[in-house]
Design an enzyme around this catalytic site. Structure first.
Site, PDB file in Angstrom:
ATOM      1  CG  HIS A  83      15.184  16.974 -97.201  1.00  0.00           C
ATOM      2  ND1 HIS A  83      14.689  16.805 -98.329  1.00  0.00           N
ATOM      3  CD2 HIS A  83      16.098  17.795 -97.447  1.00  0.00           C
ATOM      4  CE1 HIS A  83      15.240  17.490 -99.165  1.00  0.00           C
ATOM      5  NE2 HIS A  83      16.325  17.792 -98.795  1.00  0.00           N
ATOM      6  NE  ARG A  85      15.368  12.360 -94.889  1.00  0.00           N
ATOM      7  CZ  ARG A  85      15.830  12.881 -95.904  1.00  0.00           C
ATOM      8  NH1 ARG A  85      15.291  13.033 -96.664  1.00  0.00           N
ATOM      9  NH2 ARG A  85      17.110  13.193 -95.788  1.00  0.00           N
ATOM     10  CG  ASN A 115      13.437  14.499-100.835  1.00  0.00           C
ATOM     11  OD1 ASN A 115      13.125  15.040 -99.765  1.00  0.00           O
ATOM     12  ND2 ASN A 115      14.621  14.189-100.899  1.00  0.00           N
ATOM     13  CG  ASP A 173      16.044  19.543-102.878  1.00  0.00           C
ATOM     14  OD1 ASP A 173      16.853  20.166-103.149  1.00  0.00           O
ATOM     15  OD2 ASP A 173      16.029  18.834-101.554  1.00  0.00           O
ATOM     16  CG  HIS A 200      18.627  19.367-106.575  1.00  0.00           C
ATOM     17  ND1 HIS A 200      19.263  18.848-105.174  1.00  0.00           N
ATOM     18  CD2 HIS A 200      19.636  18.618-107.403  1.00  0.00           C
ATOM     19  CE1 HIS A 200      20.274  17.895-105.321  1.00  0.00           C
ATOM     20  NE2 HIS A 200      20.550  17.886-106.609  1.00  0.00           N
ATOM     21  CG  HIS A 253      21.056  22.946-102.097  1.00  0.00           C
ATOM     22  ND1 HIS A 253      21.113  22.771-103.449  1.00  0.00           N
ATOM     23  CD2 HIS A 253      20.149  21.677-101.820  1.00  0.00           C
ATOM     24  CE1 HIS A 253      20.413  21.733-103.986  1.00  0.00           C
ATOM     25  NE2 HIS A 253      19.856  21.024-102.988  1.00  0.00           N
ATOM     26  CG  ASN A 299      23.450  16.212-104.414  1.00  0.00           C
ATOM     27  OD1 ASN A 299      24.078  17.159-104.935  1.00  0.00           O
ATOM     28  ND2 ASN A 299      22.685  15.474-105.027  1.00  0.00           N
ATOM     29  CG  ASP A 326      19.573  20.417 -98.300  1.00  0.00           C
ATOM     30  OD1 ASP A 326      18.839  19.756 -98.110  1.00  0.00           O
ATOM     31  OD2 ASP A 326      20.368  20.183 -99.006  1.00  0.00           O
ATOM     32  CG  HIS A 330      20.379  10.681 -94.734  1.00  0.00           C
ATOM     33  ND1 HIS A 330      19.588  10.098 -95.260  1.00  0.00           N
ATOM     34  CD2 HIS A 330      21.026  11.591 -95.027  1.00  0.00           C
ATOM     35  CE1 HIS A 330      19.430  10.888 -96.552  1.00  0.00           C
ATOM     36  NE2 HIS A 330      20.193  11.843 -96.453  1.00  0.00           N
TER      37      HIS A 330
HETATM   38  O1  DOR Z   1      22.481  16.294 -99.557  1.00  0.00           O
HETATM   39  C1  DOR Z   1      21.339  16.103 -99.856  1.00  0.00           C
HETATM   40  N1  DOR Z   1      20.181  15.648 -99.114  1.00  0.00           N
HETATM   41  N2  DOR Z   1      20.834  17.001-100.878  1.00  0.00           N
HETATM   42  C2  DOR Z   1      19.704  16.742-101.604  1.00  0.00           C
HETATM   43  O2  DOR Z   1      19.215  17.426-102.280  1.00  0.00           O
HETATM   44  C3  DOR Z   1      18.575  15.849-100.705  1.00  0.00           C
HETATM   45  C4  DOR Z   1      18.747  15.691 -99.459  1.00  0.00           C
HETATM   46  C5  DOR Z   1      18.077  14.378 -98.714  1.00  0.00           C
HETATM   47  O3  DOR Z   1      16.779  14.400 -99.252  1.00  0.00           O
HETATM   48  O4  DOR Z   1      18.695  13.637 -98.093  1.00  0.00           O
END
Ligand code: DOR
Length: 448
Positions: A83, A85, A115, A173, A200, A253, A299, A326, A330
């Site tokens: 991911h 961003r 996403n 996802d 997912h 995952h 997740n 994955d 954040h």
């Molecule tokens: O832990 C996760 N973070 N699982 C996901 O499926 C999405 C991801 C995110 O985009 O932060």
């Protein structure tokens, strides 16, 4: 004292040849595991073999000799699941910082989930991501576009358009395609281009309000749990749909022993299913969250010892095809807060080698499978030419020192985000350099 790979001050700026001397070159797809020299000329692998570098080359000022005795030279890695961003949340990661982290982790190719904000469900966003990555250079980015518009699970995206723009697969996802009708149509549509549909697997009805794996630890902590069956039930349904449609279906995952069992059985019957597992699901149990450690909220959630055992065995025997990070950056805004408020996920691109070599050193995961699960297997799933050590291939190489003891700290990460429970531990083994074409995309602590 760490021996330098080469004298940077005296190294030629534009070498005619780069010689990796005396490496253990491992490329299971080519049946290669040997102590040899690997010679790169103008971004291509020119020669390989014991003593392949001549005495003249080894002493020429126009040749860069990387004295790599004891190191492993591997095809550079391919990540099916990251991911970045951008667009929308560049304070967590942007395409530039994500690609820098990927190069530092040994990756030549990274597939990026849709996403973003807005969601990558249109040709314009797919094209923007590809163009941005091309202007950065180094590791190559391959978008995975959404299955449904806005990831709302209702209306299919224009997959033909997205594919033409560079998407290598489709996935919602972060959320699951809950409707069997929509999932069936998605599989049928994607089958016409032989594109994988990446699910997912989470029955959202069964996970409403869940913060972690459902079990004794969740009860003790007073947190709502995410039961295994929420994953297993979707995997089971989707395998039936994949069988009925003949489409290519990929499980993102995988986290439960039940999913492993279902995938193994489906493969044995010839259903076109593939699967990936993350380093954190291979290494951590739900106990890691004790102390309300939001870095361990992810997740799908971290499970129990018996799941880890099943995942490790499935990765080793090929039931699970690929290792995927994955990588989910954040900021402290989303992690330094109550568990219920925290966003799920952890960064992973720069931790694959240090974290997973523990399994290789312990003999749990054969080195050949480790390399295959990061190179040939993921490339095949998304239709990329796999990085390889054969003569004539583009140089996409990762040099690993398997024995170097080091600590991975927040400061050492190229990623903008530092949310990982794996930091500040001592590891044995790390990536020393990543060569992509004519460039070192990552070199001993420096980027490009
Ligand atoms: O832990 C996760 N973070 N699982 C996901 O499926 C999405 C991801 C995110 O985009 O932060």
């Amino acid at each position: 004292m760490i021996a330098p790979l080469f004298d940077r001050a005296r190294a030629p700026k534009h070498p005619e040849l780069v010689v990796f001397r005396g490496v253990r070159a491992v490329d299971p797809a080519a049946g290669l595991d040997a102590l040899i020299d690997v010679i790169v000329e103008r971004g291509l692998i020119a020669r390989v073999g014991a003593g392949a570098a001549t005495q003249e080359e080894l002493t020429s000022e126009r040749v860069l000799v990387v004295d790599a005795l004891g190191r492993w030279l591997l095809p550079a890695f391919v990540d099916l699941h990251a991911h970045f961003r951008e667009p929308g949340q560049e304070y967590k990661e942007d395409i530039g910082s994500g690609l820098a982290a990927a190069a530092a982790g040994g990756f030549a190719h990274v597939c990026c989930m849709p996403n973003t904000k807005p969601i990558n469900d249109t040709r314009a966003i797919t094209e923007m991501m590809v163009a941005r990555a091309a202007s950065v250079g180094g590791t190559r980015l391959h978008p995975i576009a959404a299955i449904t518009k806005g990831q709302r699970g209702e209306e299919l995206t224009e997959m033909a358009d997205l594919r033409e723009a560079g998407a290598v697969g489709v996935s919602d996802d972060g959320v699951c395609v809950m409707s069997s009708v929509v999932m069936r149509r998605a599989l049928e549509y994607a089958r016409t281009f032989d594109m994988p549909v990446i699910q997912h697997c989470e029955d959202h009805g069964l996970t409403a309000g869940a913060q972690m794996h459902e079990g004794a630890v969740a009860t003790r902590l007073g947190l709502r749990g995410w039961p295994r069956v929420a994953e297993d039930a979707i995997v089971a349904r989707d395998l039936l749909l994949a069988e009925a449609t003949g489409a290519r279906y990929h499980v993102a995952h995988v986290s439960t022993e039940g999913s492993v069992r279902l995938i193994r059985e489906a493969k044995s019957r010839g259903i076109r299913v593939t699967a990936e597992v993350t380093p954190h699901h291979l290494m951590l149990t739900d106990e890691a969250i004790v102390g309300y450690r939001t870095f361990c909220k992810v997740n799908p959630p971290l499970r129990e010892a018996r799941d880890i055992e099943a995942l490790r065995a499935a990765l080793a025997d090929g039931t699970i095809d690929a290792i995927a990070t994955d990588h989910a950056p954040h900021s402290p805004l989303e992690k330094d807060c109550e568990m219920q408020e925290a966003s799920p996920g952890m960064v992973g691109l720069e931790l694959v080698v240090p974290v997973l070599l523990e399994l290789v050193h312990a003999g749990v995961l054969p080195l050949a499978r480790f390399v295959d699960a990061l190179t040939r297997a993921p490339s095949k799933i998304v239709g990329l030419e796999a990085p390889s050590l054969v003569v004539g291939a583009r140089a996409e190489l990762t040099l690993v020192d398997p024995d170097l003891e080091h600590v991975v700290s927040a400061a050492s990460l190229r990623s903008k985000s530092k949310n990982s429970p794996f930091l500040d531990r001592t590891y044995r083994g790390r990536v020393e350099l990543t060569m992509l074409g004519e460039q070192f995309a990552f070199l001993g602590g420096e980027h490009r």
